[in-house]
Design a protein around this motif. Structure first.
Motif, PDB file in Angstrom:
ATOM      1  N   TYR A  14      84.572 -70.319 116.669  1.00  0.00           N
ATOM      2  CA  TYR A  14      84.285 -71.913 116.574  1.00  0.00           C
ATOM      3  C   TYR A  14      85.373 -72.397 117.529  1.00  0.00           C
ATOM      4  O   TYR A  14      85.255 -73.272 118.435  1.00  0.00           O
ATOM      5  CB  TYR A  14      84.516 -72.292 115.119  1.00  0.00           C
ATOM      6  N   VAL A  15      86.600 -71.764 117.381  1.00  0.00           N
ATOM      7  CA  VAL A  15      87.721 -72.317 118.290  1.00  0.00           C
ATOM      8  C   VAL A  15      87.473 -71.846 119.743  1.00  0.00           C
ATOM      9  O   VAL A  15      87.511 -73.078 120.454  1.00  0.00           O
ATOM     10  CB  VAL A  15      89.127 -71.589 118.130  1.00  0.00           C
ATOM     11  N   ARG A  16      86.769 -71.055 120.187  1.00  0.00           N
ATOM     12  CA  ARG A  16      86.585 -70.708 121.520  1.00  0.00           C
ATOM     13  C   ARG A  16      85.547 -71.672 121.929  1.00  0.00           C
ATOM     14  O   ARG A  16      85.282 -72.265 123.109  1.00  0.00           O
ATOM     15  CB  ARG A  16      85.990 -69.084 121.636  1.00  0.00           C
ATOM     16  N   VAL A  17      84.224 -71.757 121.366  1.00  0.00           N
ATOM     17  CA  VAL A  17      83.002 -72.883 121.424  1.00  0.00           C
ATOM     18  C   VAL A  17      83.776 -74.214 121.662  1.00  0.00           C
ATOM     19  O   VAL A  17      83.425 -74.970 122.482  1.00  0.00           O
ATOM     20  CB  VAL A  17      82.125 -72.531 120.573  1.00  0.00           C
ATOM     21  N   ILE A  18      84.657 -74.565 120.785  1.00  0.00           N
ATOM     22  CA  ILE A  18      85.053 -75.947 120.692  1.00  0.00           C
ATOM     23  C   ILE A  18      85.845 -76.289 121.975  1.00  0.00           C
ATOM     24  O   ILE A  18      85.763 -77.133 122.361  1.00  0.00           O
ATOM     25  CB  ILE A  18      85.893 -76.229 119.474  1.00  0.00           C
ATOM     26  N   SER A  19      86.731 -74.958 122.362  1.00  0.00           N
ATOM     27  CA  SER A  19      87.444 -75.202 123.840  1.00  0.00           C
ATOM     28  C   SER A  19      86.574 -75.316 124.689  1.00  0.00           C
ATOM     29  O   SER A  19      86.592 -76.126 125.782  1.00  0.00           O
ATOM     30  CB  SER A  19      88.255 -73.997 123.869  1.00  0.00           C
ATOM     31  N   ILE A  20      85.247 -74.696 124.838  1.00  0.00           N
ATOM     32  CA  ILE A  20      84.588 -75.190 125.965  1.00  0.00           C
ATOM     33  C   ILE A  20      83.814 -76.404 125.766  1.00  0.00           C
ATOM     34  O   ILE A  20      83.577 -77.073 126.894  1.00  0.00           O
ATOM     35  CB  ILE A  20      83.146 -74.157 125.769  1.00  0.00           C
ATOM     36  N   ILE A  50      87.687 -70.985 130.785  1.00  0.00           N
ATOM     37  CA  ILE A  50      87.809 -70.666 129.423  1.00  0.00           C
ATOM     38  C   ILE A  50      87.571 -69.242 128.873  1.00  0.00           C
ATOM     39  O   ILE A  50      88.124 -68.861 127.988  1.00  0.00           O
ATOM     40  CB  ILE A  50      87.059 -71.759 128.685  1.00  0.00           C
ATOM     41  N   LEU A  51      86.644 -68.677 129.614  1.00  0.00           N
ATOM     42  CA  LEU A  51      86.176 -67.379 129.194  1.00  0.00           C
ATOM     43  C   LEU A  51      87.045 -66.218 129.862  1.00  0.00           C
ATOM     44  O   LEU A  51      86.764 -64.956 129.929  1.00  0.00           O
ATOM     45  CB  LEU A  51      84.769 -67.266 129.630  1.00  0.00           C
ATOM     46  N   LYS A  52      87.985 -66.857 130.580  1.00  0.00           N
ATOM     47  CA  LYS A  52      88.789 -65.894 131.625  1.00  0.00           C
ATOM     48  C   LYS A  52      88.177 -65.017 132.423  1.00  0.00           C
ATOM     49  O   LYS A  52      88.329 -63.894 132.525  1.00  0.00           O
ATOM     50  CB  LYS A  52      89.663 -65.230 130.573  1.00  0.00           C
ATOM     51  N   LEU A  53      87.260 -65.639 133.536  1.00  0.00           N
ATOM     52  CA  LEU A  53      86.389 -65.075 134.374  1.00  0.00           C
ATOM     53  C   LEU A  53      87.057 -65.692 135.677  1.00  0.00           C
ATOM     54  O   LEU A  53      87.411 -66.707 135.797  1.00  0.00           O
ATOM     55  CB  LEU A  53      84.803 -65.396 134.225  1.00  0.00           C
ATOM     56  N   ALA A  54      87.016 -64.541 136.582  1.00  0.00           N
ATOM     57  CA  ALA A  54      87.550 -64.886 137.925  1.00  0.00           C
ATOM     58  C   ALA A  54      86.635 -65.759 138.828  1.00  0.00           C
ATOM     59  O   ALA A  54      85.403 -65.488 139.057  1.00  0.00           O
ATOM     60  CB  ALA A  54      87.702 -63.678 138.534  1.00  0.00           C
ATOM     61  N   THR A  55      86.931 -66.946 139.104  1.00  0.00           N
ATOM     62  CA  THR A  55      86.293 -67.933 139.643  1.00  0.00           C
ATOM     63  C   THR A  55      86.667 -68.162 141.413  1.00  0.00           C
ATOM     64  O   THR A  55      86.112 -68.691 142.055  1.00  0.00           O
ATOM     65  CB  THR A  55      86.453 -69.516 139.156  1.00  0.00           C
ATOM     66  N   SER A  56      87.680 -67.484 141.622  1.00  0.00           N
ATOM     67  CA  SER A  56      88.234 -67.615 143.137  1.00  0.00           C
ATOM     68  C   SER A  56      87.300 -66.413 144.031  1.00  0.00           C
ATOM     69  O   SER A  56      87.317 -65.347 143.565  1.00  0.00           O
ATOM     70  CB  SER A  56      89.449 -67.431 143.142  1.00  0.00           C
ATOM     71  N   SER A  57      86.993 -66.787 145.105  1.00  0.00           N
ATOM     72  CA  SER A  57      86.189 -65.740 146.149  1.00  0.00           C
ATOM     73  C   SER A  57      87.227 -65.242 146.906  1.00  0.00           C
ATOM     74  O   SER A  57      88.161 -65.720 147.560  1.00  0.00           O
ATOM     75  CB  SER A  57      85.260 -66.617 146.849  1.00  0.00           C
ATOM     76  N   CYS A 115      83.113 -59.699 120.916  1.00  0.00           N
ATOM     77  CA  CYS A 115      84.723 -60.024 120.379  1.00  0.00           C
ATOM     78  C   CYS A 115      85.716 -60.065 121.609  1.00  0.00           C
ATOM     79  O   CYS A 115      86.368 -60.909 121.778  1.00  0.00           O
ATOM     80  CB  CYS A 115      85.142 -58.985 119.551  1.00  0.00           C
ATOM     81  N   SER A 116      85.388 -59.345 122.687  1.00  0.00           N
ATOM     82  CA  SER A 116      86.230 -59.243 124.009  1.00  0.00           C
ATOM     83  C   SER A 116      85.905 -60.331 124.916  1.00  0.00           C
ATOM     84  O   SER A 116      86.994 -60.648 125.516  1.00  0.00           O
ATOM     85  CB  SER A 116      86.177 -57.901 124.632  1.00  0.00           C
ATOM     86  N   ARG A 117      84.639 -60.428 124.989  1.00  0.00           N
ATOM     87  CA  ARG A 117      84.299 -61.583 126.004  1.00  0.00           C
ATOM     88  C   ARG A 117      84.257 -63.135 125.652  1.00  0.00           C
ATOM     89  O   ARG A 117      85.047 -63.958 125.980  1.00  0.00           O
ATOM     90  CB  ARG A 117      83.103 -61.175 126.620  1.00  0.00           C
ATOM     91  N   VAL A 118      83.774 -63.079 124.511  1.00  0.00           N
ATOM     92  CA  VAL A 118      83.699 -64.360 123.973  1.00  0.00           C
ATOM     93  C   VAL A 118      84.601 -64.871 123.107  1.00  0.00           C
ATOM     94  O   VAL A 118      85.334 -65.956 123.443  1.00  0.00           O
ATOM     95  CB  VAL A 118      82.292 -64.621 123.171  1.00  0.00           C
TER      96      VAL A 118
END
Length: 1504
Positions: free
Chosen positions: A1003-1009, A835-842, A982-985
């Motif tokens: 609120y939309v970002r937190v709700i998506s989480i 959701i936070l668009k962080l790279a999760t693949s190794s 603003c850029s990360r969250v």
């Protein structure tokens, strides 16, 4: 930022003239298990089992294959890769390590049984192979392995394999051993040995590396070994390309010289002294015109230095000797010998140099010099070919070094590194470095030649616990010390019992921790159990301290033994020195710029005599450098007098309450300035004089020096970021476990050093402030300046405070061990990271090919190591590598780049890799600790990020309520002003405009989480928070809808209804969304059967201007009912029905259930449908009973198929031609009736049909237009089931002819008369469903009698007045069955239709009865009997009648008479009856005629 990071090169006049080095001790065994290989060398070797030789250690560094022409698969394979080795008598340990790749099967232990290893081994590489040469006491050995580049170039080959993997997987390495002696008797013991490899590649380049796994390796060069003995002889051995061993004694090369000089007596004489015995020798090679010349440099005990040359290895006997003099004049003037001299060669293959260490004197550096001339005769007298070059060793430099106990040293192109042992203390040693371009001895007082490296301190014995003993020592042993698992297991042996299960060698770290804790606790318990009395708390504490202290001290002893150094070598790829220890290794890295200024200020050349093209800027830079260096000198002086109590006080305060840090520092400052009355130590009082002197040197530059020092330690940024796709950075990324550990240790040292300076600066500020506040200018030692002004800038401690706090927090967090993350937590965490668009693949390429989870039970990984191993960390570090110079050390550059990633003040690019890594790796407990540090320890962080991370962590750890509380507590007004937030969250592009509109994005970002975590309570709460903060109606609608959906999923219907009511309806979209939500809400109530909830809703409000909530709900329920399954027990119809009942709308309730009944009949099948349809009609009747009679009707639209009109019709169109015969035949389609008015009577009729069908166990509901047909069918079914009462009732209601019923029952009576029983033989089955209560019967009444009584009842009940259909049916049935007509039937029939009765008797030849009835009729007409027993057609003939009698059945009587006459032949009785009837008929006729005449007469009189 102060640009002090430049000028680190050795040639700069302002820079590091001889930068220091600092040790990095590798904490854990990063290699796998040892592979033990026993070398069976044949007989005779066991003679030397008692011979002991010195242990040797060293290493080999690969050349990095970074050429542009190199294959992509091999590029960087040898980066940061090396092999280190150690010899332990007859055992050789080899270990291949890489800071770039995680090598597997990289440790091997060769055991040469009974044959000790002599001298150091040699490791060399070619393009295709790695050759290892080992000289033992009785053999020479050659090992050939496939080169790593060849392994990596293969197909489907794991490039993480070590070259030693070939030993067993599969055994393709080549081993060759030669015994030097045929017999094991009188073998001389060599003093030293050396070996070398010369020749081409072991394989041609055309051969593919995969072939290496199929055929044995063949050597393409020659291997040379040299042994020296006490006799002065030097034996040289050669293993040729054909594996032929050749031996040559170099003493033979001296025979010709002695012969020509007349020294005949010395030809065959062996030296009687050991002056000529060689103690050091080394090979090197030279090439001229394609010819390789072999050289040996030898060093004798008497200081003689010789050079031996062999111009042609094919002719191995052509050796020439050149005397190169003595290494020291002392050896020339007397018979001085020294067996402790060491000879070493540099790693430069083309132009090697040699260094000789003379104990107590120093080093001699020799360079090879080619002699002039093309041919000459050496000391051996052999003529050299013109193509053979001639060399001599020329001493180029003499370096004084007084230490005698040099264990080992290595020579590089610019440094000499020495390993020195303390002869007084076995466990004390030092490593010194000397820069070869160091100024000569004339300036040695200002620039000491050798610089001692900063070594890792050994663990202090008997530390003073500051907490409970168990907690203190467990943390110290397993977290804060560098003890290996092997060390701890050895220390535990003294506490283990014989019966205890042995500790597994491969035990993981956590299990070892638990084992150690249980073992010591058991010992304490055993000690306390020996006493008869209860032990006090003080005694238990003392015992605990005793046993835990013993365990710790044992660990310290074993640790010191494992870290004792044996040798060192230079790792050329990383520019570090590798120190090989007893059981471990360490690295010496160059110090950073700040470390150099602090620890090695003497290496700075601050001379002003050198010209510079930019003199003004250069002078300014030099002045700043001098000021910072002097300031650091003050800090170092303060650090030298700091004791452990002072440091622990500050760290304790940092951990507890940072706001009071200044108070603790001020207390320490006062103590050090002797203002404390309890302080009487002389050293503290001398500190005042030191401060005065050094502050006087700084003068007015004190403020500048302090600020620039703080700038230097509080920032890691020195330029713009490099691109993440930098190929070099990617290729040489230190991604192995060992590599990231080294990076972690370096960064740990750098941060600890900066923390120390910042911490001491706070104390120094308070000391200076207090000092100037109580003294005048003269106390500074002079009054030539405004010294009192120096106190002003020292009063601001905020910069130093925040820098100290930040480094303390980072060190605390990064030293935390990574936790094992459960799968269910990891699953939630990865969803959040996405959701936070962080790279999760190794990415395996950035992790040294390791891949997999960061957690390793056998190797505990600290947070910073995990960060470097991760994909997030690797990309961030590579992007910042170009900013780090590292002082020429790439490993130091990696550490600086890592520090730039985690330092909180270097986030100019709005990226925080460490925080991203904590989220991606799901280390939420550490993230919570880090978040708590953010506000109190990091000056540039705000509380909103802390609350966001705490909320995120608690959510993923299933502490949802706490997490939501943190997320709701964020101050969005300040948060949206933070670009990183603003850029990360919020995932918004920068720059951003309109802060208020960003609230909804949060609120939309937190709700998506929360939605991906499936935490609906949190979604609902955050949605309502967003609703209250909404700036527009669209946002409010969106948030209310989200809250409503969550409440629906949580089955919280009251809250869901409230959210629907809160949806704004000003805009059209709001009204539509509110109506859609209300439909969803009602539909959910219907599906869940929440009838009570529906009835409890408040519906008095208006939905819009034209309708109320109640009307909308009613319409929604009706619409959903028409779409729902009508058979649902608590469905939409039932909800609507109860809804109307609750509102006293009985008419609507009845209409609802009637519609339901129709839908059931039209759409459903089965008995359940029939029963449901029946129940609906009962509800309809119940509701209609509660309304006024005028309201007992409603309008409905019935649809269905009328089966009576379902006929096939001809479709013929004359306009299209053809004829009617050819027309298509199609069936009629169902037709739809118009609206009809349904009365209560019709409902009752339909209900009774359903009731009867239910009793008959029918399984088909009745369609709306099919009731009439089904009623007739039901009557038949009731008749067949002997349910005559219900059949007659249903027939009456629907106007169905009861004749079939009564005819069937008449048949039953006939059967009873003829004694025909039903199946089962029980005639009572005919009357089981009949009500006989109103019949006069007794127990003696027969079923026949009972049947005829019922028949009489039904006849009287069902026969309509003035009709005789039923009588006719019964009579015919009885006559047909030859059953006597009952008197009641005859009597009743005569009164209804006597003519029909007469006809029936005649029809069935009942002549006597017919004749009797006919006679009675005639008698009644003649007036002989009364006429009241007959119907109105039979009456007495009278002359007063106006007309002739026409109702008598005279035709039937006439037919009867004819039948009697015809059938009376031969039957006297019938003849008699015929006569009587004829006579009586004649009388009747006569009477009729008479009456007619009389009537005429009477009429005639009347006319007159």
């Amino acid at each position: 930022m102060l640009g002090l990071g430049v000028g680190l090169g050795g040639g700069d006049s302002v820079g590091v003239a001889g930068a220091g080095f600092r040790e990095i001790l590798v904490d854990q065994p990063f290699s796998g298990k040892w592979m033990d290989v026993d070398m069976n060398l044949g007989g005779g070797h066991y003679t030397f089992q008692g011979t002991k030789f010195s242990d040797w250690a060293g290493g080999f560094s690969y050349k990095n294959n970074n050429a542009s022409s190199a294959k992509a698969s091999t590029k960087g394979v040898t980066a940061y890769r090396s092999i280190h080795w150690r010899t332990l008598n007859d055992t050789l340990e080899l270990c291949e390590i890489s800071l770039h790749l995680n090598l597997i099967d990289n440790q091997v232990r060769y055991i040469f049984q009974g044959s000790p290893i002599v001298g150091p081994i040699t490791i060399q590489e070619t393009e295709t192979n790695v050759i290892i040469l080992v000289a033992t006491l009785t053999s020479v050995n050659r090992f050939v392995f496939v080169h790593p580049n060849r392994i990596a170039a293969g197909v489907d080959v794991d490039k993480n394999r070590s070259i030693f993997h070939q030993i067993t997987n599969p055994p393709v390495m080549n081993f060759r051993s030669f015994n030097l002696y045929e017999h094991a008797m009188n073998i001389p013991v060599p003093l030293s040995a050396t070996c070398a490899y010369v020749g081409g590649v072991t394989h041609s380049r055309s051969r593919f590396s995969k072939e290496l796994t199929l055929t044995p390796t063949l050597v393409g060069g020659e291997c040379l070994f040299a042994y020296s003995f006490e006799s002065g002889s030097i034996n040289v051995y050669k293993i040729s390309k054909d594996d032929i061993l050749t031996r040559y004694d170099l003493r033979q090369a001296n025979i010709f010289t002695r012969l020509f000089s007349g020294l005949t007596t010395s030809i065959m004489r062996t030296p009687t002294t050991i002056l000529d015995a060689v103690i050091g020798l080394s090979f090197f090679f030279s090439t001229s015109k394609g010819i390789i010349t072999t050289h040996i440099v030898t060093l004798a005990m008497n200081g003689q230095l010789n050079l031996w040359s062999c111009p042609n290895l094919d002719n191995f006997t052509e050796w020439n000797s050149y005397h190169c003099g003595v290494v020291d004049n002392r050896f020339a003037v007397d018979s001085h010998i020294d067996s402790c001299m060491l000879l070493r060669k540099s790693d430069d293959v083309d132009h090697p140099s040699f260094a000789i260490h003379i104990p107590g004197d120093g080093f001699r550096l020799y360079k090879l010099q080619k002699l002039a001339g093309t041919a000459s005769t050496g000391q051996g007298g052999n003529a050299l070919s013109q193509s053979s070059p001639k060399f001599q060793l020329v001493m180029k430099q003499r370096i004084e070094f007084v230490d005698r106990d040099v264990m080992d040293f290595c020579l590089t192109s610019d440094h000499i590194f020495t390993l020195v042992n303390n002869p007084d203390e076995e466990m004390e040693w030092a490593i010194n470095s000397y820069r070869l371009d160091e100024p000569n001895s004339s300036s040695r007082k200002n620039h000491p030649s050798f610089t001692s490296a900063l070594l890792e301190p050994l663990p202090a014995p008997d530390p003073e616990p500051n907490t409970e003993a168990k907690e203190f020592y467990m943390s110290l042993i397993f977290n804060n010390s560098s003890f290996t698992a092997t060390t701890i297991m050895k220390a535990l042996t003294m506490f283990r019992k014989d019966e205890d299960k042995p500790i597994r060698p491969d035990i993981d770290w956590d299990s070892l921790r638990i084992t150690a804790m249980n073992t010591i606790d058991r010992e304490i318990a055993l000690a306390t159990s020996d006493t008869e009395f209860d032990i006090s708390d003080e005694d238990y504490t003392e015992l605990s301290l005793k046993f835990w202290g013993m365990f710790y001290n044992s660990c310290v002893e074993y640790h010191i033994h494992t870290v004792k150094p044996l040798g060192l070598f230079f790792e050329s790829n990383s520019n570090m020195v590798c120190v090989v220890k007893k059981s471990r290794i360490s690295f010496l890295r160059p110090t950073s710029f700040l470390e150099t200024l602090y620890y090695f200020p003497h290496t700075l050349n601050l001379s002003t005599s050198h010209a510079h093209p930019e003199s003004d800027e250069y002078d300014e830079f030099r002045k700043d450098l001098v000021s910072v260096t002097r300031y650091l000198g003050i800090v170092k002086s303060l650090e030298d007098i700091f004791n452990d109590s002072h440091i622990s006080k500050i760290e304790k305060q940092l951990r507890q309450n940072i706001s009071q840090l200044q108070d603790v520092c001020k207390e320490i400052a006062n103590f050090l300035l002797s203002t404390d009355p309890h302080c009487f130590a002389t050293v503290e009082r001398q500190l005042v004089q030191v401060l005065c002197s050094k502050l006087q040197q700084l003068g007015g530059n004190a403020e500048i020096a302090m600020k620039k020092t703080l700038d230097l330690i509080s920032s890691w940024d020195q330029g713009d970021s490099a691109g993440e796709d930098d190929d070099d950075a990617s290729t040489f990324y230190m991604g192995s476990r060992l590599g990231v550990h080294v990076t972690h240790r370096i960064l740990q040292q750098l941060m600890q050093h900066k923390f120390m300076i910042a911490r001491d600066t706070i104390v120094l500020q308070y000391m200076v402030t207090a000092f100037f506040a109580s003294r005048d200018d003269t106390e500074l030692g002079g009054g030539d300046g405004d010294n009192n002004s120096l106190a002003v800038p020292w009063s601001d401690q905020e910069d130093a405070k925040w820098t100290t706090a930040a480094y303390f927090a980072l060190m605390d967090v990064t030293e935390t061990y990574i936790e094992r993350v459960p799968d269910f937590v990891r699953e939630r965490g990865l969803k959040v990271a996405n959701i936070l668009k962080l790279a999760t693949s190794s990415d395996s390429s950035t992790r040294g090919g390791g891949g997999g989870d960061d957690f390793d039970a056998f190797w505990p990984i600290k947070l910073l190591e995990g960060f470097c191993l991760s994909s997030v960390g690797s990309h961030a570090i590579r992007a910042r590598l170009s900013l780090s110079s590292g002082g020429g050390c790439s490993v130091l550059a990696h550490a600086e780049a890592t520090g730039r990633c985690i330092w909180t003040n270097s986030f100019q690019d709005n990226t925080r890799p460490m925080e991203d890594y904590l989220i991606v790796s799901c280390q939420y407990n550490i993230l919570k600790t880090y978040a708590n540090f953010m506000v109190h320890y990091f000056s540039n962080n705000k509380a909103h990020m802390k609350d966001f991370y705490l909320g995120l962590s608690n959510l993923c750890l299933f502490n949802e309520d706490v997490g939501i509380a943190h997320l709701c507590s964020i101050n969005l007004k300040s948060a949206v002003l933070d670009e990183y937030f603003c850029s990360r969250v919020l995932q918004l592009d920068l720059p951003i405009e309109g802060a208020i509109s960003l609230f909804n994005s949060y609120y939309v970002r937190v709700i998506s989480i929360l939605q991906v975590l499936e935490y609906l309570q949190g979604v609902r709460r955050m949605a309502m928070e967003g609703f209250h903060a909404a700036a527009t109606e669209e946002e409010a609608i969106k948030m209310c809808t989200l809250a409503f959906k969550c409440a629906i999923q949580l089955d919280d219907y009251n809250e869901a209804y409230d959210y629907v009511m809160k949806i704004p309806t000003t805009a059209e979209s709001g009204s539509q969304e509110k109506l859609a939500s209300l439909r969803t809400f009602i539909g959910h109530l219907v599906r869940k059967g929440e009838m009570d909830t529906l009835l409890g809703l408040s519906m008095d409000e208006l939905f819009n201007k034209s309708s109320s909530i109640r009307e909308q709900i009613e319409g929604i329920l009706f619409a959903q009912a028409n779409l729902a399954d009508p058979l649902e027990p608590v469905g939409a119809y039932q909800m609507l029905y109860v809804f109307h009942l609750a509102n006293d709308h009985f008419h609507k309730a009845a209409s609802t259930m009637y519609y339901k009944a129709m839908r059931i009949g039209d759409k459903c099948t089965g008995r359940d449908a029939l029963l449901a349809q029946k129940a609906c009609y009962l509800d309809v009747m119940t509701c209609l009973s509660l309304v006024t009679p005028t309201d007992c009707r409603f309008v409905v639209k019935k649809t269905g198929i009328i089966r009576d009109v379902l006929k096939e019709v001809k479709c013929f169109n004359p306009e299209q031609g053809g004829n009617a015969e050819e027309a298509l035949t199609v069936p009629c389609v169902p037709w739809e009736r118009e609206l009809v008015v349904v009365e209560m009577t019709e409902i009752r009729k339909e209900m009774f049909v359903l009731i009867m069908l239910a009793e008959l166990e029918d399984d088909t509901p009745v369609k709306p237009m099919d009731f009439e047909r089904r009623a007739a069918r039901t009557v038949d079914m009731l008749r067949l089931c002997h349910q005559y009462d219900d059949a007659f009732k249903l027939a009456f209601l629907w106007g169905i002819d009861p004749t079939p019923i009564i005819s069937y029952f008449t048949d039953v009576c006939c059967n009873l008369v003829h004694n025909v029983m039903p199946k089962g033989g029980d005639p009572g089955v005919y009357f089981r469903h009949v009500d006989t209560s109103d019949l006069a019967s007794s127990s003696e009444t027969s079923y026949t009698e009972l049947g005829f009584r019922l028949l009489e009842k039904y006849l009287n009940q069902e026969e309509k007045p003035r009709e005789s259909c039923l009588h006719n049916a019964i009579t015919l049935k009885l006559l047909m069955a030859d059953v006597e007509l009952p008197q009641w039937l005859v009597a009743s029939y005569k009164k209804r239709n006597v003519a029909q009765l007469l006809r029936c008797l005649i029809r069935y030849s009942e002549w006597e009865k017919a004749a009797e009835l006919a006679l009675k009729i005639l008698d009644a007409a003649l007036g002989r009997v009364k006429c009241d027993e007959f119907d109105s057609t039979v009456k007495k003939i009278s002359s007063y009648d106006t007309i002739e009698p026409s109702g008598l059945p005279l035709n039937y009587i006439s037919d009867l008479s004819g039948a009697l006459k015809e059938y009376g032949k031969g039957n006297p009785s019938l003849i008699e009856l015929h006569g009587t009837l004829t006579e009586r008929a004649s009388l009747f006729c006569d009477r009729v005629i008479a009456c007619t005449n009389e009537r005429k007469i009477m009429f005639a009189i009347d006319r007159k």
